[in-house]
Design a protein around this motif. Structure first.
Motif: not given
Length: 195
Positions: A66-95
């Motif tokens: 889970h990450y906070v997106f900074l632009h010009n040192k100001t928080p602007k957004g949120f980005l997350s990844f979690h493992r897609a358990h059914e598929i090896e070496n992959s991620l689902n993302w949301g933001f």
């Protein structure tokens, strides 16, 4: 929670920083806004106690980032990844961006940072995105970033229909520079390099 440190690239003052307590209240406010909730599988308004519990649980999970997106040192957004358990070496993302009135193109910058992070630092082969059927902006966004629509068929989860998009690392390596050039033309104020 991810042990990956701050991720920066060559864009002016933009980075993804791991979610920390410093940003919890802000993320809580963003997540509970009607604009964000209406595009999530779980659209109920969160209680502060549940938000804190969620954050505590993240510390014990190695398959979520889970990450906070900074632009010009100001928080602007949120980005997350979690493992897609059914598929090896992959991620689902949301933001999401925190506010709807941000500069045009900022979400694409966050997306490019996220794709670079997932493919080059976390080292996954595939990223999946689930887009609710009525979220036309997100549908268009994923196509513009170069995601492929897995099927014209709708999937279902939590009684909501969604489209499934996929990106693989080889496609990102092939398309990245072209997508970046296209986005620079559309959003040149955002896609300026440091001098």
């Amino acid at each position: 929670m991810s042990s990956i440190e701050n991720f920066n690239n060559t864009y002016r003052d933009s980075s993804l920083v791991p979610l920390s307590e410093e940003y919890l209240e802000l993320i809580f406010k963003w997540r509970n806004s009607s604009r964000v909730r209406e595009n999530m599988f779980n659209s109920t308004e969160l209680k502060w106690e549940d938000h804190l519990q969620w954050f505590d649980n993240l510390k014990k999970q190695e398959n979520k980032f889970h990450y906070v997106f900074l632009h010009n040192k100001t928080p602007k957004g949120f980005l997350s990844f979690h493992r897609a358990h059914e598929i090896e070496n992959s991620l689902n993302w949301g933001f999401y961006l925190g506010n709807s009135n941000e500069k045009k193109g900022l979400s694409y910058l966050m997306g490019m940072l996220g794709l670079d992070l997932a493919f080059n630092i976390i080292k996954v082969n595939e990223i999946y995105a689930q887009v609710l059927e009525n979220n036309f902006k997100s549908f268009r966004y994923h196509l513009q970033l170069g995601f492929n629509l897995e099927s014209k068929e709708l999937y279902s989860k939590n009684e909501k229909n969604y489209y499934l998009f996929k990106y693989n690392k080889n496609n990102w390596e092939f398309k990245r520079n072209m997508i970046e050039e296209n986005l620079k033309e559309l959003f040149n104020e955002i896609f300026l390099y440091r001098k």
